[in-house]
Design an enzyme around this catalytic site. Structure first.
Site, PDB file in Angstrom:
ATOM      1  N   ASN A  11       8.013   1.604   1.696  1.00 27.79           N
ATOM      2  CA  ASN A  11       7.666   2.785   0.896  1.00 27.79           C
ATOM      3  C   ASN A  11       7.694   4.008   1.819  1.00 27.79           C
ATOM      4  O   ASN A  11       6.798   4.183   2.635  1.00 27.79           O
ATOM      5  CB  ASN A  11       6.264   2.575   0.291  1.00 27.79           C
ATOM      6  CG  ASN A  11       5.728   3.821  -0.389  1.00 27.79           C
ATOM      7  OD1 ASN A  11       6.473   4.749  -0.695  1.00 27.79           O
ATOM      8  ND2 ASN A  11       4.424   3.845  -0.620  1.00 27.79           N
ATOM      9  N   TRP A  12       8.727   4.809   1.656  1.00 26.58           N
ATOM     10  CA  TRP A  12       8.886   5.968   2.554  1.00 26.58           C
ATOM     11  C   TRP A  12       7.905   7.105   2.248  1.00 26.58           C
ATOM     12  O   TRP A  12       7.772   8.027   3.028  1.00 26.58           O
ATOM     13  CB  TRP A  12      10.307   6.516   2.458  1.00 26.58           C
ATOM     14  CG  TRP A  12      11.344   5.677   3.123  1.00 26.58           C
ATOM     15  CD1 TRP A  12      11.179   4.457   3.721  1.00 26.58           C
ATOM     16  CD2 TRP A  12      12.737   6.003   3.263  1.00 26.58           C
ATOM     17  NE1 TRP A  12      12.379   4.016   4.215  1.00 26.58           N
ATOM     18  CE2 TRP A  12      13.346   4.941   3.949  1.00 26.58           C
ATOM     19  CE3 TRP A  12      13.531   7.094   2.864  1.00 26.58           C
ATOM     20  CZ2 TRP A  12      14.710   4.935   4.252  1.00 26.58           C
ATOM     21  CZ3 TRP A  12      14.878   7.084   3.157  1.00 26.58           C
ATOM     22  CH2 TRP A  12      15.458   6.008   3.849  1.00 26.58           C
ATOM     23  N   LYS A  13       7.323   7.089   1.058  1.00 26.03           N
ATOM     24  CA  LYS A  13       6.471   8.214   0.627  1.00 26.03           C
ATOM     25  C   LYS A  13       7.275   9.507   0.711  1.00 26.03           C
ATOM     26  O   LYS A  13       8.468   9.494   0.414  1.00 26.03           O
ATOM     27  CB  LYS A  13       5.188   8.247   1.460  1.00 26.03           C
ATOM     28  CG  LYS A  13       4.522   6.869   1.538  1.00 26.03           C
ATOM     29  CD  LYS A  13       3.181   6.853   2.159  1.00 26.03           C
ATOM     30  CE  LYS A  13       2.668   5.425   2.164  1.00 26.03           C
ATOM     31  NZ  LYS A  13       1.288   5.318   2.558  1.00 26.03           N
ATOM     32  N   HIS A 107       0.514   3.427  -7.022  1.00 23.41           N
ATOM     33  CA  HIS A 107       0.133   3.501  -5.604  1.00 23.41           C
ATOM     34  C   HIS A 107      -1.172   4.292  -5.474  1.00 23.41           C
ATOM     35  O   HIS A 107      -1.405   5.247  -6.221  1.00 23.41           O
ATOM     36  CB  HIS A 107       1.252   4.171  -4.798  1.00 23.41           C
ATOM     37  CG  HIS A 107       1.017   4.071  -3.327  1.00 23.41           C
ATOM     38  ND1 HIS A 107       0.172   4.919  -2.667  1.00 23.41           N
ATOM     39  CD2 HIS A 107       1.481   3.196  -2.397  1.00 23.41           C
ATOM     40  CE1 HIS A 107       0.129   4.567  -1.389  1.00 23.41           C
ATOM     41  NE2 HIS A 107       0.917   3.531  -1.203  1.00 23.41           N
ATOM     42  N   GLU A 109      -2.086   6.508  -3.511  1.00 26.53           N
ATOM     43  CA  GLU A 109      -1.918   7.959  -3.316  1.00 26.53           C
ATOM     44  C   GLU A 109      -1.620   8.643  -4.640  1.00 26.53           C
ATOM     45  O   GLU A 109      -2.000   9.797  -4.842  1.00 26.53           O
ATOM     46  CB  GLU A 109      -0.805   8.216  -2.279  1.00 26.53           C
ATOM     47  CG  GLU A 109      -1.293   7.907  -0.869  1.00 26.53           C
ATOM     48  CD  GLU A 109      -0.206   7.473   0.099  1.00 26.53           C
ATOM     49  OE1 GLU A 109       0.986   7.702  -0.168  1.00 26.53           O
ATOM     50  OE2 GLU A 109      -0.571   6.895   1.150  1.00 26.53           O
ATOM     51  N   GLU A 179      -3.258  -3.469  -1.772  1.00 27.65           N
ATOM     52  CA  GLU A 179      -3.346  -2.485  -0.694  1.00 27.65           C
ATOM     53  C   GLU A 179      -4.769  -1.937  -0.617  1.00 27.65           C
ATOM     54  O   GLU A 179      -5.122  -1.020  -1.381  1.00 27.65           O
ATOM     55  CB  GLU A 179      -2.381  -1.324  -0.963  1.00 27.65           C
ATOM     56  CG  GLU A 179      -0.936  -1.728  -0.997  1.00 27.65           C
ATOM     57  CD  GLU A 179      -0.024  -0.570  -0.604  1.00 27.65           C
ATOM     58  OE1 GLU A 179       0.764  -0.749   0.329  1.00 27.65           O
ATOM     59  OE2 GLU A 179      -0.125   0.512  -1.207  1.00 27.65           O
ATOM     60  N   GLY A 185      -2.284   3.716   6.050  1.00 32.48           N
ATOM     61  CA  GLY A 185      -2.015   4.822   6.967  1.00 32.48           C
ATOM     62  C   GLY A 185      -3.112   5.072   7.985  1.00 32.48           C
ATOM     63  O   GLY A 185      -3.138   6.106   8.641  1.00 32.48           O
ATOM     64  N   SER A 229      -1.130  -0.508   6.707  1.00 29.36           N
ATOM     65  CA  SER A 229      -0.942  -0.569   8.162  1.00 29.36           C
ATOM     66  C   SER A 229      -0.265  -1.856   8.631  1.00 29.36           C
ATOM     67  O   SER A 229      -0.639  -2.433   9.648  1.00 29.36           O
ATOM     68  CB  SER A 229      -2.272  -0.347   8.891  1.00 29.36           C
ATOM     69  OG  SER A 229      -2.770   0.946   8.600  1.00 29.36           O
ATOM     70  N   GLY A 250       4.472   1.116   4.661  1.00 28.74           N
ATOM     71  CA  GLY A 250       4.679   2.565   4.651  1.00 28.74           C
ATOM     72  C   GLY A 250       5.258   3.038   5.969  1.00 28.74           C
ATOM     73  O   GLY A 250       6.450   2.910   6.247  1.00 28.74           O
ATOM     74  N   GLY A 251       4.387   3.593   6.818  1.00 27.81           N
ATOM     75  CA  GLY A 251       4.803   4.215   8.076  1.00 27.81           C
ATOM     76  C   GLY A 251       5.811   3.414   8.884  1.00 27.81           C
ATOM     77  O   GLY A 251       6.829   3.945   9.351  1.00 27.81           O
TER      78      GLY A 251
HETATM   79  P1  PGA Z   1       1.072   2.196   5.559  1.00 23.07           P
HETATM   80  O1  PGA Z   1       1.293   2.475   4.001  1.00 23.07           O
HETATM   81  O2  PGA Z   1       1.887   0.974   5.902  1.00 23.07           O
HETATM   82  O3  PGA Z   1       1.585   3.437   6.251  1.00 23.07           O
HETATM   83  O4  PGA Z   1      -0.368   1.966   5.767  1.00 23.07           O
HETATM   84  C1  PGA Z   1       1.372   1.425   3.077  1.00 23.07           C
HETATM   85  C2  PGA Z   1       1.520   1.981   1.686  1.00 23.07           C
HETATM   86  O5  PGA Z   1       0.853   2.957   1.356  1.00 23.07           O
HETATM   87  O6  PGA Z   1       2.309   1.469   0.862  1.00 23.07           O
END
Ligand code: PGA
Length: 271
Positions: A11-13, A107, A109, A179, A185, A229, A250-251
């Site tokens: 997930n690049w966000k 998600h 966010e 999650e 993050g 993470s 994500g990251g």
């Molecule tokens: P993260 O994000 O790996 O950067 O913690 C995961 C996500 O929000 O899907």
């Protein structure tokens, strides 16, 4: 060996421009070509599946770049209406015309910054399933909810919203991503014990949702991803957890070399 294989979802966000997207997939392609026979075979027979979710503006570039690759491109969000006066939104028909058939829904966010609720998540799931999409839906508790021992009740509420009558009948199109919000993050990964407990609980709730015996099998077949993470350092341990069928990353998914590493780890863990 995971019955439904391993899903690695990036997930690049709100990261990577169209140009950076091009470079990413060029590097990913070279990385995939240089994988060993075991990892390549796992991609070919879909024992390992790779999904990347770029920003909306980069979807076309990503699709073009992955034309001959075993990589699914998915959208990070979608509106539940098919069209109308919803400034800034994107609909299912727009995505499917482009060639996208997988979407991420709910998600944390989106819930935290854009007002999404269990109700809108249900609406999106029902609408998108009826439009033929495959859905990755996110659930997870906040830090305060975990501290107040509310993890299971929060997950149950979120799963009740996810598993509508329609979702039960189209469960083959659903993937659940657990999650924990406090792990996203932050560099704080849940411990393998916490992950196994949460994933075991999710699997038991899913199993209870299906009343009959064949439904139990359906519940077993729903992939449950862990997100929060995930790194190349902790992915192997997470994959060893029972009921973890992959990662929503994500990251760490922003670098193609990490994605290659995730594929190698998944190949080793399923051999
Ligand atoms: P993260 O994000 O790996 O950067 O913690 C995961 C996500 O929000 O899907």
């Amino acid at each position: 060996m995971k019955p439904q294989g391993v899903l690695i979802a990036g997930n690049w966000k709100m990261n990577h421009t169209p140009k950076e997207t091009e470079v990413f997939f060029e590097k990913l392609k070279i990385g995939i070509q240089s994988l060993d026979a075991l990892a390549k075979a796992s991609l070919d027979n879909e024992q390992i599946r790779v999904c990347v979710m770029p920003p909306m503006l980069c979807l076309q570039t990503a699709l073009t770049k992955t034309k001959n690759m075993k990589v699914t491109i998915a959208a990070q969000n979608v509106h539940f209406e098919k069209k109308g006066a919803f400034t800034g939104e994107v609909s299912g028909p727009m995505l499917s015309e482009l060639g996208i058939n997988t979407v991420l829904i709910g998600h944390s966010e989106r819930r935290q910054f854009f007002g999404e609720t269990n109700e809108t998540v249900t609406k999106k799931i029902n609408s998108l399933l009826s439009q033929g999409f495959r859905i990755i839906v996110c659930i997870g508790e906040t830090k305060a909810e975990r501290q107040h021992q509310e993890t299971e009740s929060v997950l149950k509420k979120q799963l009740d919203a996810v598993m509508s009558y329609q979702a039960l009948s189209q469960s083959q199109s659903l993937v659940i991503a657990y999650e924990p919000v406090w792990a996203i993050g932050t560099g704080l990964t849940a411990t393998t014990k916490q992950v196994e407990e949460a994933h075991g609980f999710i699997r038991s709730v899913l199993t209870n949702k299906f009343a009959n015996k064949s439904g139990n099998i359906a519940a077993q077949k729903i992939s449950i991803l862990y997100g929060g993470s995930v790194t190349v350092e902790n992915f192997a341990d997470l994959l060893h957890c029972e009921n973890v069928d992959g990662g929503l990353i994500g990251g760490a998914s922003l670098k193609p070399e990490n994605m290659i590493e995730f594929i190698k780890i998944a190949a080793r863990s399923s051999s």
